[in-house]
Motif scaffolding. Sequence first.
Motif, mmCIF file in Angstrom:
data_model
loop_
_atom_site.group_PDB
_atom_site.id
_atom_site.type_symbol
_atom_site.label_atom_id
_atom_site.label_comp_id
_atom_site.label_asym_id
_atom_site.label_seq_id
_atom_site.Cartn_x
_atom_site.Cartn_y
_atom_site.Cartn_z
ATOM 1 N N ALA A 31 7.091 5.474 -24.951
ATOM 2 C CA ALA A 31 6.767 6.872 -24.678
ATOM 3 C C ALA A 31 6.547 7.098 -23.185
ATOM 4 O O ALA A 31 6.943 8.128 -22.634
ATOM 5 N N THR A 32 5.942 6.126 -22.499
ATOM 6 C CA THR A 32 5.726 6.284 -21.058
ATOM 7 C C THR A 32 7.048 6.302 -20.298
ATOM 8 O O THR A 32 7.153 6.943 -19.252
ATOM 9 N N ILE A 33 8.026 5.606 -20.817
ATOM 10 C CA ILE A 33 9.346 5.600 -20.177
ATOM 11 C C ILE A 33 9.986 6.984 -20.273
ATOM 12 O O ILE A 33 10.560 7.488 -19.303
ATOM 13 N N ILE A 34 9.877 7.612 -21.427
ATOM 14 C CA ILE A 34 10.392 8.976 -21.597
ATOM 15 C C ILE A 34 9.724 9.912 -20.595
ATOM 16 O O ILE A 34 10.384 10.709 -19.924
ATOM 17 N N ASN A 35 8.393 9.804 -20.472
ATOM 18 C CA ASN A 35 7.664 10.658 -19.538
ATOM 19 C C ASN A 35 8.064 10.383 -18.092
ATOM 20 O O ASN A 35 8.180 11.306 -17.282
ATOM 21 N N GLY A 36 8.275 9.118 -17.773
ATOM 22 C CA GLY A 36 8.668 8.769 -16.417
ATOM 23 C C GLY A 36 10.010 9.357 -16.037
ATOM 24 O O GLY A 36 10.202 9.859 -14.917
ATOM 25 N N THR B 198 12.996 9.503 -5.833
ATOM 26 C CA THR B 198 12.084 8.842 -6.772
ATOM 27 C C THR B 198 12.773 7.682 -7.480
ATOM 28 O O THR B 198 13.930 7.791 -7.895
ATOM 29 N N TYR B 199 12.054 6.593 -7.601
ATOM 30 C CA TYR B 199 12.546 5.436 -8.339
ATOM 31 C C TYR B 199 11.581 5.118 -9.477
ATOM 32 O O TYR B 199 10.360 5.257 -9.330
ATOM 33 N N ILE B 200 12.144 4.697 -10.596
ATOM 34 C CA ILE B 200 11.334 4.243 -11.728
ATOM 35 C C ILE B 200 11.401 2.729 -11.794
ATOM 36 O O ILE B 200 12.476 2.140 -11.696
ATOM 37 N N GLN B 201 10.244 2.104 -11.967
ATOM 38 C CA GLN B 201 10.190 0.668 -12.214
ATOM 39 C C GLN B 201 9.509 0.440 -13.562
ATOM 40 O O GLN B 201 8.455 1.017 -13.837
ATOM 41 N N THR B 202 10.104 -0.392 -14.379
ATOM 42 C CA THR B 202 9.615 -0.598 -15.729
ATOM 43 C C THR B 202 9.201 -2.040 -15.977
ATOM 44 O O THR B 202 9.828 -2.978 -15.463
ATOM 45 N N ALA B 203 8.145 -2.197 -16.780
ATOM 46 C CA ALA B 203 7.677 -3.530 -17.153
ATOM 47 C C ALA B 203 8.492 -4.103 -18.302
ATOM 48 O O ALA B 203 8.409 -5.293 -18.603
ATOM 49 N N ILE B 204 9.282 -3.262 -18.971
ATOM 50 C CA ILE B 204 10.200 -3.698 -20.026
ATOM 51 C C ILE B 204 11.616 -3.438 -19.519
ATOM 52 O O ILE B 204 11.962 -2.294 -19.223
ATOM 53 N N ARG B 205 12.412 -4.437 -19.398
ATOM 54 C CA ARG B 205 13.731 -4.288 -18.775
ATOM 55 C C ARG B 205 14.608 -3.289 -19.520
ATOM 56 O O ARG B 205 14.818 -3.395 -20.722
ATOM 57 N N MET B 206 15.093 -2.318 -18.768
ATOM 58 C CA MET B 206 16.070 -1.342 -19.239
ATOM 59 C C MET B 206 16.961 -1.041 -18.047
ATOM 60 O O MET B 206 16.799 -0.027 -17.372
ATOM 61 N N ASP B 207 17.864 -1.938 -17.750
ATOM 62 C CA ASP B 207 18.605 -1.904 -16.495
ATOM 63 C C ASP B 207 19.414 -0.626 -16.303
ATOM 64 O O ASP B 207 19.656 -0.217 -15.160
ATOM 65 N N GLU B 208 19.841 -0.005 -17.383
ATOM 66 C CA GLU B 208 20.618 1.228 -17.244
ATOM 67 C C GLU B 208 19.738 2.425 -16.899
ATOM 68 O O GLU B 208 20.237 3.477 -16.488
ATOM 69 N N ALA C 223 16.160 2.041 -15.417
ATOM 70 C CA ALA C 223 15.176 1.846 -14.354
ATOM 71 C C ALA C 223 15.248 0.434 -13.802
ATOM 72 O O ALA C 223 15.792 -0.470 -14.434
ATOM 73 N N GLU C 224 14.678 0.264 -12.623
ATOM 74 C CA GLU C 224 14.559 -1.066 -12.038
ATOM 75 C C GLU C 224 13.480 -1.856 -12.767
ATOM 76 O O GLU C 224 12.492 -1.288 -13.235
ATOM 77 N N PRO C 225 13.644 -3.171 -12.881
ATOM 78 C CA PRO C 225 12.520 -3.982 -13.360
ATOM 79 C C PRO C 225 11.413 -3.961 -12.321
ATOM 80 O O PRO C 225 11.684 -3.824 -11.121
ATOM 81 N N PHE C 226 10.174 -4.058 -12.764
ATOM 82 C CA PHE C 226 9.063 -4.012 -11.818
ATOM 83 C C PHE C 226 9.146 -5.155 -10.814
ATOM 84 O O PHE C 226 9.395 -6.310 -11.169
ATOM 85 N N GLY C 227 8.928 -4.821 -9.553
ATOM 86 C CA GLY C 227 8.863 -5.814 -8.494
ATOM 87 C C GLY C 227 8.016 -5.242 -7.371
ATOM 88 O O GLY C 227 8.371 -4.219 -6.782
ATOM 89 N N LYS C 228 6.891 -5.852 -7.084
ATOM 90 C CA LYS C 228 5.950 -5.267 -6.128
ATOM 91 C C LYS C 228 6.543 -5.161 -4.729
ATOM 92 O O LYS C 228 6.289 -4.175 -4.023
ATOM 93 N N ASP C 229 7.310 -6.143 -4.305
ATOM 94 C CA ASP C 229 7.875 -6.097 -2.956
ATOM 95 C C ASP C 229 8.868 -4.948 -2.815
ATOM 96 O O ASP C 229 8.867 -4.232 -1.814
ATOM 97 N N VAL D 109 7.412 6.079 -6.320
ATOM 98 C CA VAL D 109 7.724 5.087 -7.354
ATOM 99 C C VAL D 109 6.901 5.401 -8.597
ATOM 100 O O VAL D 109 5.676 5.556 -8.517
ATOM 101 N N ILE D 110 7.573 5.502 -9.735
ATOM 102 C CA ILE D 110 6.901 5.722 -11.011
ATOM 103 C C ILE D 110 6.936 4.421 -11.800
ATOM 104 O O ILE D 110 8.019 3.897 -12.093
ATOM 105 N N PHE D 111 5.782 3.895 -12.130
ATOM 106 C CA PHE D 111 5.690 2.678 -12.941
ATOM 107 C C PHE D 111 5.533 3.065 -14.411
ATOM 108 O O PHE D 111 4.625 3.825 -14.768
ATOM 109 N N VAL D 112 6.420 2.533 -15.253
ATOM 110 C CA VAL D 112 6.378 2.876 -16.674
ATOM 111 C C VAL D 112 6.294 1.605 -17.529
ATOM 112 O O VAL D 112 6.429 0.497 -17.036
ATOM 113 N N ALA D 113 6.047 1.800 -18.815
ATOM 114 C CA ALA D 113 5.948 0.728 -19.816
ATOM 115 C C ALA D 113 4.685 -0.108 -19.647
ATOM 116 O O ALA D 113 4.631 -1.256 -20.085
#
Length: 237
Positions: A79-84, A98-108, A110-116, A128-132
Amino acid sequence: MKYKRSLLKLSGEALMGDNEFGLHSTRLQQYAEEVKKVVDMGAQVAIVIGGGNIFRGFPRIKEKKTINRIEGDYMGMLATIINGIAFQSYLENVGICTYIQTAIRMDEIAEPFGKDRAIRHLEKGRVVIFVAGLGNPYFTTDTAAVLRAIEIKADVLLKGTRVDGIYTKDPEQDKYAKKLKNISFDMAYKMGIKVMDQTAFILGNENDLPIIIFDINRKGNFKKVISGEKIGTIVSK
């Protein structure tokens, strides 16, 4: 400005406005414009969004025993991914990259989370919007927000709510409740403050991350907080 880099935590419920569920276009537009004011100042903004407007989570279905905790938490993460994705559209419509980074991989999607990489985006003026959440069950988006703020070296975590801070009692139920302008993490824990979960407060305390609770629905408040005005309640050591 007082806070060069901040992480804004928005609940899913905030995005639904006066609706019973789902997304409220006017509210999304308002939040996007509030973020733009801050970005235009030169501030760096990251965002964590909850998912309660779409899926309210395990506690509401616990008694029915239809979905267990782990599956329920993963549904909340989706649900957070939809909101993001929705909020990204509104931010880009007002001219914010704006870029979305997700803790659950969905390469098509958003980017996978990476702090750097997240920090590089912020340094280039992107939001940057952090989702999942954290990608794991049993952790709330409040805890995810604190951890992400620590990871990106944010100066402050801002929890946008519909009330203007922390009170001694629920101000919507007790007209004599008093607002607390400053409160320590230890006191917030002892008082059982519910505006954020206890794990989030403990993590913030251990890493010396100040948390400000403020009314995100009042126009201009986000910019005022970033500028250092005494808005809301600050929780710190």
